[in-house]
Design an enzyme around this catalytic site. Structure first.
Site, PDB file in Angstrom:
ATOM      1  N   SER A  26      48.872 101.009 -41.189  1.00  0.00           N
ATOM      2  CA  SER A  26      48.707  99.371 -41.006  1.00  0.00           C
ATOM      3  C   SER A  26      48.597  98.654 -42.344  1.00  0.00           C
ATOM      4  O   SER A  26      49.419  97.538 -42.156  1.00  0.00           O
ATOM      5  CB  SER A  26      47.412  99.329 -40.035  1.00  0.00           C
ATOM      6  N   ASP A  52      57.649 104.751 -40.622  1.00  0.00           N
ATOM      7  CA  ASP A  52      57.622 103.409 -40.557  1.00  0.00           C
ATOM      8  C   ASP A  52      57.757 102.596 -41.732  1.00  0.00           C
ATOM      9  O   ASP A  52      58.356 101.385 -41.956  1.00  0.00           O
ATOM     10  CB  ASP A  52      56.114 102.835 -39.851  1.00  0.00           C
ATOM     11  N   ASN A  95      61.980 103.816 -34.622  1.00  0.00           N
ATOM     12  CA  ASN A  95      60.740 103.676 -33.780  1.00  0.00           C
ATOM     13  C   ASN A  95      59.507 103.076 -34.428  1.00  0.00           C
ATOM     14  O   ASN A  95      58.418 103.372 -34.039  1.00  0.00           O
ATOM     15  CB  ASN A  95      60.471 104.856 -33.290  1.00  0.00           C
ATOM     16  N   SER A 202      42.186  94.754 -29.827  1.00  0.00           N
ATOM     17  CA  SER A 202      42.248  95.427 -31.231  1.00  0.00           C
ATOM     18  C   SER A 202      41.837  94.311 -32.193  1.00  0.00           C
ATOM     19  O   SER A 202      42.760  94.155 -33.393  1.00  0.00           O
ATOM     20  CB  SER A 202      43.679  95.965 -31.568  1.00  0.00           C
ATOM     21  N   ASP A 321      36.424 105.607 -32.945  1.00  0.00           N
ATOM     22  CA  ASP A 321      37.286 106.976 -33.479  1.00  0.00           C
ATOM     23  C   ASP A 321      36.315 107.744 -34.279  1.00  0.00           C
ATOM     24  O   ASP A 321      36.391 108.897 -34.011  1.00  0.00           O
ATOM     25  CB  ASP A 321      38.640 106.348 -34.184  1.00  0.00           C
ATOM     26  N   GLU A 349      43.372 109.681 -26.326  1.00  0.00           N
ATOM     27  CA  GLU A 349      44.510 110.841 -26.283  1.00  0.00           C
ATOM     28  C   GLU A 349      43.874 111.898 -25.129  1.00  0.00           C
ATOM     29  O   GLU A 349      44.894 112.638 -24.399  1.00  0.00           O
ATOM     30  CB  GLU A 349      44.479 111.678 -27.601  1.00  0.00           C
ATOM     31  N   HIS A 404      44.139 114.976 -32.421  1.00  0.00           N
ATOM     32  CA  HIS A 404      44.139 114.962 -33.780  1.00  0.00           C
ATOM     33  C   HIS A 404      42.565 115.089 -34.152  1.00  0.00           C
ATOM     34  O   HIS A 404      42.104 115.810 -34.929  1.00  0.00           O
ATOM     35  CB  HIS A 404      44.879 114.328 -34.457  1.00  0.00           C
ATOM     36  N   ARG A 405      41.641 114.009 -33.684  1.00  0.00           N
ATOM     37  CA  ARG A 405      40.304 113.994 -33.919  1.00  0.00           C
ATOM     38  C   ARG A 405      39.441 115.113 -33.488  1.00  0.00           C
ATOM     39  O   ARG A 405      38.372 115.346 -34.147  1.00  0.00           O
ATOM     40  CB  ARG A 405      39.741 112.651 -33.521  1.00  0.00           C
ATOM     41  N   LYS A 432      49.291 113.636 -36.500  1.00  0.00           N
ATOM     42  CA  LYS A 432      49.241 112.346 -35.843  1.00  0.00           C
ATOM     43  C   LYS A 432      48.754 111.577 -37.117  1.00  0.00           C
ATOM     44  O   LYS A 432      49.572 110.467 -37.243  1.00  0.00           O
ATOM     45  CB  LYS A 432      48.656 112.322 -34.597  1.00  0.00           C
TER      46      LYS A 432
END
Ligand code: C5P
Length: 671
Positions: A26, A52, A95, A202, A321, A349, A404-405, A432
Site C-alpha cells: 500500500s 503492482d 490486475n 478500512s 490481522d 481467508e 498465510h497468517r 500472499k
C-alpha cells in the site's frame, strides 16, 4: 520460497540477528504516484518488488517521469503537475488495483487522451463510484466496455470544484485514497471538499494516505471520517528521500519471535514504532505479554523479557490481522489469554477463530471460543504455570487453510518446551504477503545440531544417489549436500595448483581442501569465481576424485565443510560415508545400490545424451575399478551403515525410489 507439500520445522532453541522485511504494498504505490506528481527528484528506498509496483512504474515512464531503478531503490523525477506526454497513450494496468484507481483519478484531473485497461479480471473490478465522483468534478471519462468497469478512456476535463465532491466509502477505501492523492492538482484557487457517503471501511488505509500526503506537503483536514478538505494553494513537495516501511503485519511474527526465543534479541529492519500502519500497535500487546521492545526511525529491537509470557485480555479490534500471532504467544504464557472483539476473523481467508482454536488444540492446548472471542490456555513452558493449564505439548501437523497468517504464526510453536517438531502444511501459502517468510525465520532461529534432521543416501558410483537425494531434498524443502562434488572440486583445484593426486602431496591437498572456496547455487558449482559445474562432471574428474578421496588427510580436511551443510530445516546428504562417518547419528540412512550392469547402462545413456561417446564395457570396467578403490581404502571405505535401509533400485523408477525414502522418513515422524 518453500513450495513443498509440508514443511517440518525442528524444535527451535533460540533466535538472534536481523531480519529485513518486505516493503508494504500500500505504501509503495502511493509513494510512487506522489513522487511522480512532485516537482524534482525523490529517492525511494526499499520499494516492494511486486506486480503492482511494476505496473505503476511502467505507467509513470509512459508519462515521461524519470524512473531510475537500482534494486529496491528507485529515483523518480517528478512531473511537477505538468504531463510531458498526454497524447493517445494506452496504459496496461494488469490486475493492479493499487495502480488503476489512483492513476485514473490523477490522469482524469490532469487531462489528455488516455486509455487504461488491464487483464480480464481487472475489467470485472468495480470503478464506477470513483468515475462518478470524478465526473461530478468535471472530468471526462468514458467506459470502453461495461458501465462501471475498466477499460476506460480519459479526455480533457472542465474542472468545477466549488461544490463538495461525494464519494462512496463502503465499497473500497481506494476510491477515497485516489481522490485524496489526485485533487491537490485542482486546488490552486479554492479548498476542495470530499464528503464520504455511507460508512467508511478500512480507515487505517486512509490514515496511511493522509500520512503520506503530509510527507509530500499536503495537509488534508479531516472531520471525523465523513469530510476531508484539501486546502487551497497546496502543492506536492518532494521529501527528497523516503523509505517505504516494511509491512507491519509481517513484523508481528518477528516481534513474537523476539519475545519467545532465548538469544541476543531480534532486530527488525524496515519499520519502527512511529509506523503509519495500524498493525504496528501489535508491539504494545507483545510488550504487555512481556517483550522488551525498543525502536528507532526504521527499526525495532525485541528481547525476551518476562518468561513465561504474561497472559492478557485484550480488545483486538484495531489489530485484527496481527492479533492471530498473540494466540500462539498465549501458548507460552503464565495463564490464559483472551482476545476480544475479533468477529472479523470469521470472514477472512478462512474462519480464523475456528482455525486458530483447532490448531492450538492439536498442539495440546485448551481453547474456548465465542462468536467474537477466543481464550487460549498455555502449555507447560518449563516453569510452574497457572493451575488452569492442562495438557502438554503435542507434535502437530498444522493445517493452514490457504491462509498465510495461520502458516506464519504457527511456525512459532516450534519453541515448545517438549522439543517437538511442528509440521506446517502447504507452506507456500505465505506467498500472499511474504514469500520468503520461512527463509527469514531460519536465518535468525537456531536449533540444537542434533535436532536438525539429516537423511543420508550412500552408495556406489552411478547408483542414482544424486538424483534421489536432490529430489527427496526438494520434496522436504531440505538443503542438499553432494559430497562427491567436494572431492571432485578438491581434485580439480589440486591439479590446477600443479599438485599430484598421490600421497606425496597429501598435506598440500588437505590444506587446499580445508579452505576450499566452493559454493553451490542451484545446479552450478563455483570454485571461487570459476564455474566448474561442467569440468567436475567428467569421468576423468570422477576418477581423480576417487584418487584424492583415499588420502586420510584430505578426508579429515573436508569434515567441517560437510558438517556446515546441516542447517535448518534439514539436510539430504549423498556420498559414500555420510551415514558411517560424517553424520553417524542421522535419523535415516539409506544405502542405494544397483547392479554394475544397470549402473553402467545408466551412465552410458547419460554420457551419450551429452554427446560423449564411450562403450558400455569400458564404463563398466571404470565403475568396477572405482567401486573397488572406494570399498577397499583404509579410511571411510564405501559400505552400508549398520542401521541403513538397503534400497536396490535396479528395477525401480526414480519416483518409486523417492516414494520409498519418503515413506521410511514419514514412518519416523511423530505426526
Ligand atoms: O559421488 P561422486 O561420483 O561424485 O564421487 C566421486 C568420488 O569421490 C567417489 O568415487 C569417491 O571416491 C569419492 N567420494 C568419497 N566420499 C564421499 C563422496 C565421494 O570418497 N562421501
Amino acid at each position: 520460497m518453500f513450495s513443498t507439500a509440508f514443511l517440518d520445522i525442528p524444535p527451535l532453541q533460540g533466535a538472534s540477528g536481523t531480519v529485513t522485511l518486505p516493503g508494504s504494498k500500500s505504501i509503495s504505490n502511493r509513494v510512487l504516484l506522489l513522487s511522480a506528481l512532485c516537482q524534482g527528484t525523490t529517492v525511494v528506498h526499499d520499494l516492494l518488488a511486486s506486480d503492482d509496483t511494476r505496473v505503476m512504474l511502467a505507467a509513470l515512464r509512459q508519462l515521461g517521469c524519470g524512473v531510475d531503478a537500482q534494486g529496491t531503490t528507485v529515483t523518480i523525477t517528478g512531473l511537477g503537475g505538468q504531463l510531458k506526454h498526454h497524447d493517445a497513450i494506452e496504459f496496461f494496468m494488469g490486475n493492479a488495483g493499487t495502480a488503476m484507481r489512483p492513476l485514473t483519478a490523477a490522469l482524469a484531473v490532469l487531462g489528455g487522451d488516455f486509455t487504461l485497461k488491464g487483464v480480464p479480471r481487472m475489467h470485472e473490478r468495480p470503478i464506477g463510484d470513483l468515475v462518478d465522483a470524478l465526473r461530478l468534478l468535471g472530468c471526462k471519462i468514458d467506459y470502453l466496455g461495461n458501465d462501471g468497469f475498466p477499460p476506460l478512456h480519459i479526455g480533457q476535463p472542465t474542472l468545477k470544484v466549488d461544490a463538495p465532491i461525494q464519494v462512496r466509502g463502503d465499497v473500497s477505501s481506494q476510491f477515497l485514497t485516489a481522490l485524496l492523492m489526485a485533487l491537490p492538482l485542482a486546488a490552486q484557487k479554492q479548498d476542495i471538499v470530499i464528503d464520504v457517503v455511507g460508512e467508511l471501511i478500512s480507515k487505517p488505509y486512509i490514515d496511511i494516505t493522509l500520512n503520506l500526503l503530509a510527507r509530500y506537503g499536503i495537509a488534508v483536514k479531516r472531520d471525523g471520517w465523513q469530510r476531508f478538505t484539501i486546502p487551497q494553494g497546496c502543492s506536492y513537495q518532494s521529501p527528497g528521500t523516503i523509505h517505504v516501511e516494511a509491512d507491519a503485519s509481517s513484523a508481528s511474527y518477528f516481534i513474537a519471535l523476539g519475545a519467545i526465543a532465548e538469544g541476543d534479541g531480534i532486530r527488525i529492519q524496515g519499520v519502527g514504532a512511529a509506523s503509519i500502519q495500524g498493525d504496528i500497535r501489535f508491539m504494545d500487546a507483545a510488550a504487555q505479554m512481556g517483550a522488551i521492545i525498543s525502536s528507532g526511525n526504521n527499526w525495532l529491537d525485541i528481547q525476551r523479557g518476562a518468561w513465561p509470557l504474561k497472559g492478557i485480555t485484550l480488545d483486538c479490534n484495531h489489530i485484527p490481522d496481527a492479533a492471530m500471532t498473540l494466540a500462539v504467544m498465549a501458548l507460552y504464557a503464565d495463564g490464559p489469554s483472551t482476545l476480544r472483539n475479533i468477529a472479523s476473523w470469521r470472514v477472512k481467508e478462512t474462519d480464523r477463530i475456528v482455525a486458530m482454536a483447532t490448531e492450538c488444540r492439536k498442539l495440546g492446548a485448551t481453547v474456548e471460543e465465542g462468536p467474537d472471542w477466543i481464550t487460549v490456555h498455555p502449555l507447560p513452558n518449563g516453569q510452574p504455570i497457572h493451575a488452569s493449564a492442562q495438557g502438554q505439548w503435542k507434535a502437530a501437523s498444522i493445517h493452514t487453510y490457504d491462509d498465510h497468517r495461520v502458516a506464519m504464526c504457527f511456525s512459532l510453536a516450534a519453541f515448545n518446551a517438549d522439543q517437538l517438531p511442528v509440521r506446517i502444511e502447504d507452506p507456500k501459502c505465505v506467498a500472499k504477503t511474504f514469500p520468503d517468510y520461512f527463509e527469514a525465520l531460519f536465518s535468525v532461529a537456531h536449533a540444537n545440531t542434533q535436532d536438525i534432521p539429516v537423511i543420508c543416501i550412500d552408495g556406489p558410483t552411478a547408483s542414482g544417489k544424486g538424483t534421489l537425494a536432490s529430489r527427496v531434498a526438494q520434496a522436504l524443502g531440505y538443503h542438499y549436500l553432494d559430497s562427491g562434488a567436494l572431492y571432485r572440486v578438491t581434485a580439480y583445484a589440486a591439479l590446477k595448483a600443479g599438485l599430484s593426486l598421490e600421497a606425496s602431496d597429501e598435506g598440500l591437498i588437505a590444506d587446499l581442501a580445508r579452505t576450499l572456496p566452493v559454493r553451490f547455487e542451484g545446479d552450478t558449482v563455483w570454485l571461487g569465481r570459476e564455474d566448474v559445474s561442467e569440468a567436475i562432471r567428467t569421468e576423468q574428474a570422477g576418477m581423480n576424485a576417487s584418487k584424492v578421496s583415499v588420502l586420510p588427510g584430505v578426508r579429515t580436511a573436508l569434515v567441517a565443510l560437510q558438517h556446515s551443510f546441516q542447517r535448518l530445516p534439514g539436510l539430504l546428504a549423498d556420498g559414500r560415508d555420510m551415514g558411517t562417518v560424517i553424520f553417524p547419528d542421522a535419523p535415516l540412512k539409506v544405502f542405494l545400490t544397483a547392479s554394475a550392469a544397470k549402473r553402467a547402462e545408466r551412465r552410458h545413456k547419460q554420457l551419450i545424451s551429452k554427446g560423449i561417446s564411450t562403450t558400455l564395457d569400458s564404463l563398466r570396467a571404470d565403475l568396477e575399478a572405482r567401486d573397488a578403490r572406494d570399498s577397499s581404502r583404509s579410511v571411510a571405505p564405501l559400505k552400508a551403515a549398520q542401521d541403513a535401509y538397503q534400497l536396490d533400485n535396479s528395477s525401480l523408477s526414480v519416483e518409486a525410489s523417492i516414494d520409498q525414502v519418503l515413506a521410511w522418513w514419514q514412518a519416523k515422524q511423530p505426526f
